[in-house]
Write a protein that holds these residues in place. Structure first.
Motif, mmCIF file in Angstrom:
data_model
loop_
_atom_site.group_PDB
_atom_site.id
_atom_site.type_symbol
_atom_site.label_atom_id
_atom_site.label_comp_id
_atom_site.label_asym_id
_atom_site.label_seq_id
_atom_site.Cartn_x
_atom_site.Cartn_y
_atom_site.Cartn_z
ATOM 1 N N MET A 1 0.833 -1.173 0.000
ATOM 2 C CA MET A 1 0.000 0.000 0.000
ATOM 3 C C MET A 1 0.883 1.243 0.000
ATOM 4 S SD MET A 1 -2.940 0.886 2.719
ATOM 5 C CE MET A 1 -2.469 2.121 3.865
ATOM 6 N N ASN A 2 0.783 2.061 -1.034
ATOM 7 C CA ASN A 2 1.532 3.315 -1.127
ATOM 8 C C ASN A 2 0.784 4.401 -0.386
ATOM 9 O OD1 ASN A 2 3.784 2.611 -2.505
ATOM 10 N ND2 ASN A 2 3.011 3.195 -4.511
ATOM 11 N N VAL A 3 1.491 5.088 0.473
ATOM 12 C CA VAL A 3 0.904 6.194 1.207
ATOM 13 C C VAL A 3 1.474 7.484 0.636
ATOM 14 C CG1 VAL A 3 0.684 7.277 3.464
ATOM 15 C CG2 VAL A 3 0.682 4.788 3.282
ATOM 16 N N GLU A 4 0.606 8.364 0.194
ATOM 17 C CA GLU A 4 1.030 9.650 -0.345
ATOM 18 C C GLU A 4 1.571 10.509 0.790
ATOM 19 O OE1 GLU A 4 0.909 11.145 -3.511
ATOM 20 O OE2 GLU A 4 0.608 9.100 -4.195
ATOM 21 N N PRO A 5 2.692 11.201 0.572
ATOM 22 C CA PRO A 5 3.186 12.083 1.620
ATOM 23 C C PRO A 5 2.240 13.268 1.808
ATOM 24 C CG PRO A 5 4.444 12.408 -0.385
ATOM 25 C CD PRO A 5 3.521 11.241 -0.623
ATOM 26 N N GLN A 6 2.266 13.834 2.982
ATOM 27 C CA GLN A 6 1.477 15.038 3.225
ATOM 28 C C GLN A 6 1.981 16.139 2.302
ATOM 29 O OE1 GLN A 6 1.866 16.007 7.360
ATOM 30 N NE2 GLN A 6 0.506 14.368 7.995
ATOM 31 N N PRO A 7 1.134 17.098 1.990
ATOM 32 C CA PRO A 7 1.605 18.212 1.157
ATOM 33 C C PRO A 7 2.779 18.928 1.819
ATOM 34 C CG PRO A 7 -0.785 18.282 1.401
ATOM 35 C CD PRO A 7 -0.277 17.230 2.339
ATOM 36 N N LEU A 8 3.677 19.409 0.995
ATOM 37 C CA LEU A 8 4.845 20.133 1.477
ATOM 38 C C LEU A 8 4.402 21.382 2.235
ATOM 39 C CD1 LEU A 8 8.032 20.310 1.209
ATOM 40 C CD2 LEU A 8 7.574 21.915 -0.635
ATOM 41 N N PRO A 9 4.846 21.542 3.489
ATOM 42 C CA PRO A 9 4.501 22.768 4.221
ATOM 43 C C PRO A 9 5.379 23.936 3.782
ATOM 44 C CG PRO A 9 5.807 21.322 5.614
ATOM 45 C CD PRO A 9 5.579 20.587 4.312
ATOM 46 N N GLU A 10 5.057 25.123 4.255
ATOM 47 C CA GLU A 10 5.823 26.315 3.890
ATOM 48 C C GLU A 10 7.203 26.312 4.514
ATOM 49 O OE1 GLU A 10 3.768 29.984 4.612
ATOM 50 O OE2 GLU A 10 1.989 29.316 3.540
ATOM 51 N N ARG A 11 7.373 25.654 5.655
ATOM 52 C CA ARG A 11 8.640 25.632 6.368
ATOM 53 C C ARG A 11 9.008 24.183 6.666
ATOM 54 N NH1 ARG A 11 9.468 30.484 6.998
ATOM 55 N NH2 ARG A 11 10.499 31.283 8.806
ATOM 56 N N VAL A 12 10.240 23.811 6.257
ATOM 57 C CA VAL A 12 10.704 22.428 6.400
ATOM 58 C C VAL A 12 12.112 22.443 6.985
ATOM 59 C CG1 VAL A 12 11.206 20.279 5.167
ATOM 60 C CG2 VAL A 12 9.338 21.746 4.382
ATOM 61 N N THR A 13 12.347 21.602 7.991
ATOM 62 C CA THR A 13 13.693 21.468 8.551
ATOM 63 C C THR A 13 14.440 20.369 7.800
ATOM 64 O OG1 THR A 13 13.072 19.816 10.198
ATOM 65 C CG2 THR A 13 12.868 22.148 10.848
ATOM 66 N N LEU A 14 15.753 20.325 7.982
ATOM 67 C CA LEU A 14 16.544 19.257 7.363
ATOM 68 C C LEU A 14 16.069 17.888 7.834
ATOM 69 C CD1 LEU A 14 20.249 20.477 7.270
ATOM 70 C CD2 LEU A 14 18.874 19.680 5.357
ATOM 71 N N GLY A 15 15.683 17.780 9.103
ATOM 72 C CA GLY A 15 15.203 16.510 9.635
ATOM 73 C C GLY A 15 13.891 16.060 9.023
ATOM 74 N N GLU A 16 13.053 16.998 8.612
ATOM 75 C CA GLU A 16 11.755 16.674 8.006
ATOM 76 C C GLU A 16 11.849 16.442 6.504
ATOM 77 O OE1 GLU A 16 8.993 19.449 10.937
ATOM 78 O OE2 GLU A 16 9.872 20.315 9.122
ATOM 79 N N LEU A 17 12.886 16.986 5.866
ATOM 80 C CA LEU A 17 12.995 16.962 4.405
ATOM 81 C C LEU A 17 12.900 15.565 3.786
ATOM 82 C CD1 LEU A 17 13.271 18.557 1.823
ATOM 83 C CD2 LEU A 17 15.739 18.628 2.190
ATOM 84 N N PRO A 18 13.414 14.506 4.391
ATOM 85 C CA PRO A 18 13.311 13.187 3.747
ATOM 86 C C PRO A 18 11.886 12.752 3.408
ATOM 87 C CG PRO A 18 14.939 13.101 5.489
ATOM 88 C CD PRO A 18 14.264 14.456 5.578
ATOM 89 N N ARG A 19 10.869 13.289 4.083
ATOM 90 C CA ARG A 19 9.472 12.933 3.778
ATOM 91 C C ARG A 19 9.086 13.296 2.344
ATOM 92 N NH1 ARG A 19 6.542 15.566 9.037
ATOM 93 N NH2 ARG A 19 7.804 14.478 10.583
#
Length: 113
Positions: A1-19
């Motif tokens: 089952m492929n899960v679509e990532p959440q929409p890209l937020p306006e602010r992203v940290t390096l730790g969150e970027l892999p999503r």
């Protein structure tokens, strides 16, 4: 089952970027005055910005620092754009598109040594 990532937020940290680090992610290295760079993220029609853990804009003093930050994520290329101050100089209003057109940017490769 492929899960679509959440929409890209306006602010992203390096730790969150892999999503959002997939084939649809485009890294924009935006050159500002005084030798500073910011990283803008383009993903599925949305625009985000790389920020520090406290939410402040992450400023870089050279593209080599961007390369070093993104290398652990396997990101090796982007598009270099620059701020155009000429509109302000002639009194025209400044505008920023939701997703800027990157066709006029310069393709770059990150080479960390």
């Amino acid at each position: 089952m492929n899960v679509e990532p959440q929409p890209l937020p306006e602010r992203v940290t390096l730790g969150e970027l892999p999503r959002w680090n997939d084939a649809e992610l485009t890294i924009e290295v935006h050159s500002l005055d005084m030798g500073y760079y910011i990283v803008r993220l383009h993903h599925r029609g949305r625009l985000g910005q790389l920020v520090k853990d406290n939410g402040e804009t992450r400023l870089f003093t050279g593209t080599q620092w961007i390369s070093r930050a993104l290398l652990p994520l396997g990101i090796t290329e982007g598009v270099l754009t620059w701020a155009d101050v000429y509109d302000e100089m002639v009194g025209l209003p400044t505008t920023q598109a939701i997703t800027p057109n990157l066709e006029h940017g310069t393709r770059i490769t990150f080479q960390t040594r």
